[in-house]
Design a protein around this motif. Structure first.
Motif, PDB file in Angstrom:
ATOM      1  N   VAL A  62       0.845  -1.192   0.000  1.00 12.38           N
ATOM      2  CA  VAL A  62       0.000   0.000   0.000  1.00 12.38           C
ATOM      3  C   VAL A  62       0.882   1.244   0.000  1.00 12.38           C
ATOM      4  O   VAL A  62       1.912   1.281   0.692  1.00 12.38           O
ATOM      5  CB  VAL A  62      -0.918   0.024   1.239  1.00 12.38           C
ATOM      6  N   ILE A  63       0.479   2.248  -0.765  1.00  6.96           N
ATOM      7  CA  ILE A  63       1.107   3.564  -0.708  1.00  6.96           C
ATOM      8  C   ILE A  63       0.087   4.530  -0.123  1.00  6.96           C
ATOM      9  O   ILE A  63      -1.035   4.647  -0.633  1.00  6.96           O
ATOM     10  CB  ILE A  63       1.572   4.032  -2.093  1.00  6.96           C
ATOM     11  N   LEU A  64       0.465   5.200   0.953  1.00  7.03           N
ATOM     12  CA  LEU A  64      -0.430   6.111   1.663  1.00  7.03           C
ATOM     13  C   LEU A  64      -0.111   7.558   1.295  1.00  7.03           C
ATOM     14  O   LEU A  64       0.982   8.053   1.584  1.00  7.03           O
ATOM     15  CB  LEU A  64      -0.291   5.933   3.171  1.00  7.03           C
ATOM     16  N   CYS A  65      -1.036   8.236   0.660  1.00  6.74           N
ATOM     17  CA  CYS A  65      -0.926   9.668   0.353  1.00  6.74           C
ATOM     18  C   CYS A  65      -2.085  10.405   1.001  1.00  6.74           C
ATOM     19  O   CYS A  65      -2.662  11.337   0.423  1.00  6.74           O
ATOM     20  CB  CYS A  65      -0.936   9.879  -1.152  1.00  6.74           C
ATOM     21  N   THR A  66      -2.416   9.999   2.171  1.00  5.02           N
ATOM     22  CA  THR A  66      -3.552  10.517   2.926  1.00  5.02           C
ATOM     23  C   THR A  66      -3.124  11.700   3.804  1.00  5.02           C
ATOM     24  O   THR A  66      -1.932  12.010   3.879  1.00  5.02           O
ATOM     25  CB  THR A  66      -4.132   9.381   3.782  1.00  5.02           C
ATOM     26  N   PRO A  67      -4.061  12.372   4.484  1.00  3.34           N
ATOM     27  CA  PRO A  67      -3.678  13.481   5.361  1.00  3.34           C
ATOM     28  C   PRO A  67      -2.668  13.076   6.429  1.00  3.34           C
ATOM     29  O   PRO A  67      -2.695  11.954   6.942  1.00  3.34           O
ATOM     30  CB  PRO A  67      -5.020  13.895   5.977  1.00  3.34           C
ATOM     31  N   THR A  68      -1.786  14.008   6.746  1.00  4.36           N
ATOM     32  CA  THR A  68      -0.702  13.767   7.701  1.00  4.36           C
ATOM     33  C   THR A  68      -1.183  13.092   8.977  1.00  4.36           C
ATOM     34  O   THR A  68      -0.550  12.145   9.470  1.00  4.36           O
ATOM     35  CB  THR A  68      -0.023  15.102   8.052  1.00  4.36           C
ATOM     36  N   GLN A  69      -2.293  13.567   9.531  1.00  2.00           N
ATOM     37  CA  GLN A  69      -2.750  13.076  10.829  1.00  2.00           C
ATOM     38  C   GLN A  69      -3.144  11.604  10.805  1.00  2.00           C
ATOM     39  O   GLN A  69      -3.271  10.979  11.861  1.00  2.00           O
ATOM     40  CB  GLN A  69      -3.943  13.923  11.294  1.00  2.00           C
ATOM     41  N   MET A  70      -3.308  11.018   9.628  1.00  2.00           N
ATOM     42  CA  MET A  70      -3.713   9.625   9.488  1.00  2.00           C
ATOM     43  C   MET A  70      -2.530   8.698   9.228  1.00  2.00           C
ATOM     44  O   MET A  70      -2.686   7.467   9.276  1.00  2.00           O
ATOM     45  CB  MET A  70      -4.731   9.502   8.348  1.00  2.00           C
ATOM     46  N   HIS A  71      -1.363   9.233   8.933  1.00  2.00           N
ATOM     47  CA  HIS A  71      -0.262   8.415   8.438  1.00  2.00           C
ATOM     48  C   HIS A  71       0.139   7.294   9.391  1.00  2.00           C
ATOM     49  O   HIS A  71       0.258   6.131   8.989  1.00  2.00           O
ATOM     50  CB  HIS A  71       0.954   9.296   8.141  1.00  2.00           C
ATOM     51  N   ALA A  72       0.389   7.627  10.645  1.00  2.00           N
ATOM     52  CA  ALA A  72       0.908   6.619  11.574  1.00  2.00           C
ATOM     53  C   ALA A  72      -0.089   5.485  11.781  1.00  2.00           C
ATOM     54  O   ALA A  72       0.252   4.303  11.669  1.00  2.00           O
ATOM     55  CB  ALA A  72       1.276   7.269  12.901  1.00  2.00           C
TER      56      ALA A  72
END
Length: 313
Positions: free
Chosen positions: A66-76
């Motif tokens: 998976v590559i995550l390009c979501t909002p910063t607050q969701m990354h971890a």
């Protein structure tokens, strides 16, 4: 290599454009905030699945990574969810917006043994790669880096000028690029200082910031960041060294006198995002730790955490 991408905004499409050029990669699933956007991007890139929920992609047995390009607050939390589901993960910069969350992601990567890579693109831009290669060969040593990160972003909009659902941050997002790159080029950071301008009355973030860094080699870095700059947008790096001066603008490199340097033979592409994705795929296939693995970039987030404490104090 079967890949799902979450966050099909401006930067997500840059990854999708890069993935199309990598042999043996299939884009399986697109996750986005709205079903309409997810379906449209899936159709554009030939993905057979789209959804608004990351969990839908993680439940699929035809998704390897998976590559995550979501909002910063969701990354971890999302990176941890991917690894809990047995998926390799590349999380776009920043890894997290706190030191504690950064440590939690590292712990999960160690526990699962899965590839967990962070999108520190500057390590992959041909311009910075050439400088790194000359440092590694003993031909150049950084004495100072002067870096400007400038945008005109007084509203929540992305690189396409579209409305964002989240608020960007100069420290945890944009400074992360330079903090990691400075350590990558000049050695571990031993001193860090920051000051910031007034908080925006609506966005609640500082719109201007200044950061000073020093590495264990004695090299220094001065980083100026602004969301108020009405001019050329992006991040521009000046390397001042013992044998040369270089100016890096994304994938392009110039001398201190603005003479362009040919970097076309540095890597298989002139696109840093594509090179970043190639490293992610290759590391998984070869069972090795990638450049910009969560472990290799972790110290950047220690420094950001210390700077946040300074600014809060």
């Amino acid at each position: 290599m079967r890949i799902a991408l979450a966050g099909a905004g401006a930067f997500g499409e840059k990854h999708l454009d890069g993935l199309k050029l990598i042999d043996g990669v299939e884009i399986v699933s697109i996750i986005s905030r709205t079903a309409e956007q997810a379906a449209a991007v899936a159709a554009k890139y030939g993905a057979k699945h789209s959804s608004t929920e990351l969990e839908d992609a993680l439940a699929r047995d035809d998704v390897d990574a998976v590559i995550l390009c979501t909002p910063t607050q969701m990354h971890a939390s999302q990176a941890i969810a991917c690894m809990n589901a047995g998926k390799h993960v590349q999380v776009e910069i920043p890894l997290a917006d706190s030191w504690a969350d950064s440590l939690a992601v590292v712990a999960k990567a160690k526990e699962t043994g899965l590839t967990c890579m962070v999108g520190h693109t500057r390590r992959f831009n041909p311009s910075h790669q050439l400088v790194h290669n000359r440092i590694a060969a003993g031909e150049f040593n950084v004495q100072q880096m002067d870096v400007q990160t400038y945008f005109f972003r007084r509203r929540n909009i992305n690189a396409k000028g579209e409305a964002r659902s989240w608020t960007d941050h100069l420290l945890w997002h944009h400074a992360a690029h330079t903090v990691d790159l400075f350590a990558y080029q000049a050695g571990p950071i031993v001193k860090a200082n920051a000051i910031q301008g007034p908080l925006h009355p609506e966005l609640g973030i500082a719109m201007d910031m200044s950061i000073q860094l020093q590495s264990e080699s004695g090299a220094i870095c001065t980083l100026s960041l602004s969301f108020n700059n009405d001019g050329p947008l992006g991040t521009f790096f000046r390397y001042i060294g013992d044998t040369a001066t270089y100016i890096a603008r994304y994938d392009d490199l110039f001398t201190g006198k603005e003479e362009q340097i040919d970097v076309s033979n540095v890597a298989v592409s002139m696109n840093g995002i594509e090179l970043q994705d190639r490293e992610f795929v290759s590391a998984i296939r070869e069972g090795r730790e990638p450049n910009s693995s969560v472990g290799k970039v972790l110290d950047c987030y220690r420094v950001l955490g210390e700077l946040e404490t300074q600014l809060a104090g």
